[in-house]
Design a protein around this motif. Structure first.
Motif, PDB file in Angstrom:
ATOM      1  N   LYS A 239       0.838  -1.208   0.000  1.00 26.05           N
ATOM      2  CA  LYS A 239       0.000   0.000   0.000  1.00 26.05           C
ATOM      3  C   LYS A 239       0.868   1.250   0.000  1.00 26.05           C
ATOM      4  CE  LYS A 239      -4.424  -1.399   1.883  1.00 26.05           C
ATOM      5  NZ  LYS A 239      -5.507  -1.042   2.808  1.00 26.05           N
ATOM      6  N   GLU A 240       1.975   1.168   0.745  1.00 24.57           N
ATOM      7  CA  GLU A 240       2.868   2.318   0.777  1.00 24.57           C
ATOM      8  C   GLU A 240       3.486   2.552  -0.607  1.00 24.57           C
ATOM      9  OE1 GLU A 240       4.806   5.572   2.257  1.00 24.57           O
ATOM     10  OE2 GLU A 240       3.216   4.364   3.188  1.00 24.57           O
ATOM     11  N   VAL A 241       3.788   1.462  -1.314  1.00 27.81           N
ATOM     12  CA  VAL A 241       4.331   1.589  -2.671  1.00 27.81           C
ATOM     13  C   VAL A 241       3.321   2.264  -3.588  1.00 27.81           C
ATOM     14  CG1 VAL A 241       5.024   0.303  -4.729  1.00 27.81           C
ATOM     15  CG2 VAL A 241       5.947  -0.330  -2.493  1.00 27.81           C
ATOM     16  N   LYS A 246       1.371   6.928  -6.546  1.00 25.27           N
ATOM     17  CA  LYS A 246       0.324   7.929  -6.773  1.00 25.27           C
ATOM     18  C   LYS A 246       0.856   9.335  -6.490  1.00 25.27           C
ATOM     19  CE  LYS A 246      -3.942   9.550  -4.617  1.00 25.27           C
ATOM     20  NZ  LYS A 246      -3.294  10.684  -3.945  1.00 25.27           N
ATOM     21  N   ASN A 247       1.581   9.480  -5.388  1.00 26.14           N
ATOM     22  CA  ASN A 247       2.124  10.801  -5.050  1.00 26.14           C
ATOM     23  C   ASN A 247       3.115  11.280  -6.109  1.00 26.14           C
ATOM     24  OD1 ASN A 247       0.611  10.916  -2.739  1.00 26.14           O
ATOM     25  ND2 ASN A 247       2.271  10.249  -1.372  1.00 26.14           N
ATOM     26  N   ASN A 248       3.953  10.357  -6.595  1.00 25.26           N
ATOM     27  CA  ASN A 248       4.923  10.734  -7.623  1.00 25.26           C
ATOM     28  C   ASN A 248       4.218  11.173  -8.902  1.00 25.26           C
ATOM     29  OD1 ASN A 248       7.099  10.202  -5.953  1.00 25.26           O
ATOM     30  ND2 ASN A 248       7.348   8.094  -6.692  1.00 25.26           N
ATOM     31  N   MET A 249       3.145  10.463  -9.257  1.00 24.25           N
ATOM     32  CA  MET A 249       2.389  10.856 -10.443  1.00 24.25           C
ATOM     33  C   MET A 249       1.714  12.201 -10.246  1.00 24.25           C
ATOM     34  SD  MET A 249       0.673   7.343 -11.892  1.00 24.25           S
ATOM     35  CE  MET A 249       1.706   6.137 -12.737  1.00 24.25           C
ATOM     36  N   GLU A 250       1.258  12.453  -9.042  1.00 30.09           N
ATOM     37  CA  GLU A 250       0.644  13.751  -8.765  1.00 30.09           C
ATOM     38  C   GLU A 250       1.688  14.867  -8.832  1.00 30.09           C
ATOM     39  OE1 GLU A 250      -1.309  13.397  -5.013  1.00 30.09           O
ATOM     40  OE2 GLU A 250      -3.136  12.520  -5.873  1.00 30.09           O
ATOM     41  N   ILE A 251       2.910  14.550  -8.413  1.00 28.18           N
ATOM     42  CA  ILE A 251       3.980  15.544  -8.525  1.00 28.18           C
ATOM     43  C   ILE A 251       4.240  15.872  -9.993  1.00 28.18           C
ATOM     44  CG2 ILE A 251       6.453  15.921  -8.183  1.00 28.18           C
ATOM     45  CD1 ILE A 251       6.212  14.294  -5.583  1.00 28.18           C
ATOM     46  N   MET A 282      -3.833   6.847 -14.682  1.00 29.49           N
ATOM     47  CA  MET A 282      -3.002   5.792 -14.086  1.00 29.49           C
ATOM     48  C   MET A 282      -2.878   5.965 -12.571  1.00 29.49           C
ATOM     49  SD  MET A 282      -0.026   5.282 -16.974  1.00 29.49           S
ATOM     50  CE  MET A 282       0.337   7.034 -17.153  1.00 29.49           C
ATOM     51  N   ALA A 283      -2.763   7.203 -12.129  1.00 27.70           N
ATOM     52  CA  ALA A 283      -2.625   7.454 -10.690  1.00 27.70           C
ATOM     53  C   ALA A 283      -3.875   7.042  -9.939  1.00 27.70           C
ATOM     54  CB  ALA A 283      -2.326   8.932 -10.450  1.00 27.70           C
ATOM     55  N   LEU A 284      -5.031   7.176 -10.619  1.00 25.94           N
ATOM     56  CA  LEU A 284      -6.301   6.820  -9.980  1.00 25.94           C
ATOM     57  C   LEU A 284      -6.343   5.336  -9.618  1.00 25.94           C
ATOM     58  CD1 LEU A 284      -9.028   7.976  -9.137  1.00 25.94           C
ATOM     59  CD2 LEU A 284      -9.889   7.423 -11.415  1.00 25.94           C
ATOM     60  N   VAL A 285      -5.752   4.486 -10.461  1.00 24.87           N
ATOM     61  CA  VAL A 285      -5.694   3.048 -10.168  1.00 24.87           C
ATOM     62  C   VAL A 285      -4.913   2.805  -8.882  1.00 24.87           C
ATOM     63  CG1 VAL A 285      -4.792   0.829 -10.969  1.00 24.87           C
ATOM     64  CG2 VAL A 285      -5.931   2.361 -12.574  1.00 24.87           C
ATOM     65  N   LEU A 289      -6.114   1.134  -5.224  1.00 27.09           N
ATOM     66  CA  LEU A 289      -5.410   0.023  -4.573  1.00 27.09           C
ATOM     67  C   LEU A 289      -4.953   0.403  -3.174  1.00 27.09           C
ATOM     68  CD1 LEU A 289      -3.281  -1.262  -7.569  1.00 27.09           C
ATOM     69  CD2 LEU A 289      -5.235  -2.415  -6.529  1.00 27.09           C
ATOM     70  N   TYR A 290      -4.517   1.640  -3.014  1.00 31.39           N
ATOM     71  CA  TYR A 290      -4.049   2.097  -1.713  1.00 31.39           C
ATOM     72  C   TYR A 290      -5.197   2.202  -0.708  1.00 31.39           C
ATOM     73  CZ  TYR A 290      -2.453   5.372   1.865  1.00 31.39           C
ATOM     74  OH  TYR A 290      -2.167   5.972   3.060  1.00 31.39           O
ATOM     75  N   LEU A 291      -6.347   2.707  -1.188  1.00 27.32           N
ATOM     76  CA  LEU A 291      -7.479   2.908  -0.278  1.00 27.32           C
ATOM     77  C   LEU A 291      -8.337   1.660  -0.122  1.00 27.32           C
ATOM     78  CD1 LEU A 291      -8.630   6.458  -1.452  1.00 27.32           C
ATOM     79  CD2 LEU A 291      -7.257   5.881   0.562  1.00 27.32           C
ATOM     80  N   GLY A 292      -8.253   0.722  -1.084  1.00 28.14           N
ATOM     81  CA  GLY A 292      -9.108  -0.450  -1.038  1.00 28.14           C
ATOM     82  C   GLY A 292      -8.559  -1.547  -0.155  1.00 28.14           C
TER      83      GLY A 292
END
Length: 437
Positions: A239-241, A246-251, A282-285, A289-292
């Motif tokens: 989940k941390e990965v 996701k954070n990197n894609m948002e950056i 792609m970040a949405l996926v 996964l992180y929240l699910g």
């Protein structure tokens, strides 16, 4: 020596049933002769004139006795032969029955389980070797004893009650404890059945020591606990990965947004906006996964609803009236498959928003995804003006159309078709089964 010889002679000829006919016949003859002589002397006078008649009478009686002895011998000998045959048949039958029961006795005595036979009042009438070994008793020490001797959970009353319960309950099973001769106790699983033998009801009980099973279960529980702990740790790491991806894609998306604000050319702005939108797809996926709860699969319907909403917010102005008709079957896909479908929908939706929709009318976007058992059918339709040259869509060199064809044909191994149907309609069909790479 003479005494011992006499004893052997008596045992051989007089105490042996083999010569019983001869013994009885001779015994009868001797007694009859003695009685005849005695009667003759008692009732007949030797000085009498009828002495010749007495001799004749004595000879007749002797002959009668002689033939009687022969007849008696024949009868006794016949009866003895009959009795011998019956006795031999009985012994043969008994030996045959004993031989027939040897495998069953062997199975009972060498069974891993304890086997008991109880009367209806919980008295032990049979016990196998396995039970004696487990309990530390000899068979004669337990035969005739009651259930409560080996099971401290029962009293005299409750032991009788459980016998009746076994009698009236098919496939009766009970977990209890047993007490060894030395006082140690151990857990057992007991199954019981009733049966009728020679008009009397018995209870047959099978007992299995649960000590080893419980130890194995405890070890399995400890292993499962360790595995679960390890799994939880890996789940947190995964989940941390996903969170970091996701954070990197948002950056990256934020950097593109900064460039978008500084860009002057409209074409460059549109390209940057598209890039931001693709990254967001792609970040949405990874966000799902992180929240699910599931780190391997995503509910496609939830993902598409969120994706379409993000695309609308990015591309549709407040003055544009847009209705989205979503019909998506319940489908669960892997991360890779969701990204593939998401990228296709993103490009088709962006094209519809760019070319088909206008501010001065009601706009409609239909997205239908159906489960066809072995295949998946995706239909996307807008209510725009359509396109005159449909074939140009198959030959377009735009990044968006090339991306769509690449994903559908090369990655999904599917087919794609464009038609005019009160607007532009795109139908995509591909296999539901995911290939493992």
């Amino acid at each position: 020596m003479k005494r011992r010889f006499s004893e052997r002679l008596i045992k051989k000829y007089f105490l042996n049933n083999k010569y019983i006919a001869i013994k009885f016949s001779l015994f009868y003859l001797v007694i009859a002769l003695v009685a005849t002589v005695f009667i003759n002397k008692l009732f007949f006078d030797p000085t009498s004139d009828i002495n010749n008649g007495n001799v004749i009478s004595f000879n007749f009686i002797f002959l009668f006795l002689f033939f009687t002895v022969i007849i008696l011998f024949l009868i006794l000998n016949y009866l003895q032969n009959v009795i011998s045959k019956i006795d031999k048949s009985y012994k043969d039958l008994k030996n045959h029955e004993k031989d027939r029961l040897i495998p069953y006795e062997f199975a009972l005595n060498n069974s891993f389980d304890e086997i008991f036979w109880f009367t209806i009042d919980a008295k032990i009438v049979y016990i196998n070797d396995a039970a004696c070994k487990s309990l530390g008793y000899k068979k004669e020490e337990l035969l005739g004893k009651y259930l409560e001797v080996i099971d401290p959970n029962f009293t005299r009353e409750s032991a009788i009650q459980v016998m009746f319960k076994i009698k009236n309950t098919p496939n009766f099973i009970l977990e209890t404890i047993q007490r060894k001769k030395n006082g140690d106790v151990f857990p057992v699983e007991v199954s019981g059945h009733s049966f009728n033998h020679q008009g009397q009801i018995y209870i047959c009980a099978f007992g299995r020591d649960l000590t080893q099973r419980r130890e194995i279960n405890r070890q399995i529980k400890d292993i499962n606990s360790q595995l679960q702990k390890s799994l939880d740790e890996k789940e947190i790491l995964i989940k941390e990965v996903h969170h970091r991806v996701k954070n990197n894609m948002e950056i990256i998306s934020s950097l593109l947004a900064m460039q978008l604000r500084r860009a002057k050319d409209d074409e460059i702005k549109y390209i940057l906006k598209q890039s931001m939108s693709r990254i967001n797809t792609m970040a949405l996926v990874h966000e799902f996964l992180y929240l699910g709860e599931n780190l391997a699969h995503i509910n496609l319907q939830d993902y598409i609803v969120r994706l379409v909403q993000d695309i609308k917010e990015l591309y549709i102005s407040q003055n544009t009236d847009l209705t989205v008709d979503l019909h998506i079957d319940e489908l669960i896909f892997s991360t890779n498959r969701c990204i593939q479908i998401g990228m296709i929908l993103h490009e088709l939706c962006v094209n519809a928003l760019k070319y088909a929709f206008k501010e001065d009318r009601e706009n409609l976007l239909c997205i239908h995804i159906k489960d066809l058992e072995e295949n998946i059918h995706i239909k996307i339709r807008d209510n725009g003006d359509g396109i005159k040259d449909i074939n140009s869509l198959y030959k377009s060199e735009s990044i968006g159309m090339q991306l769509i064809h690449s994903i559908v044909e090369d990655q999904l191994d599917g087919t794609i078709e464009f038609i005019n149907n009160n607007g532009l309609e795109c139908n995509i069909i591909f296999s539901k089964k995911e290939e493992n790479y």
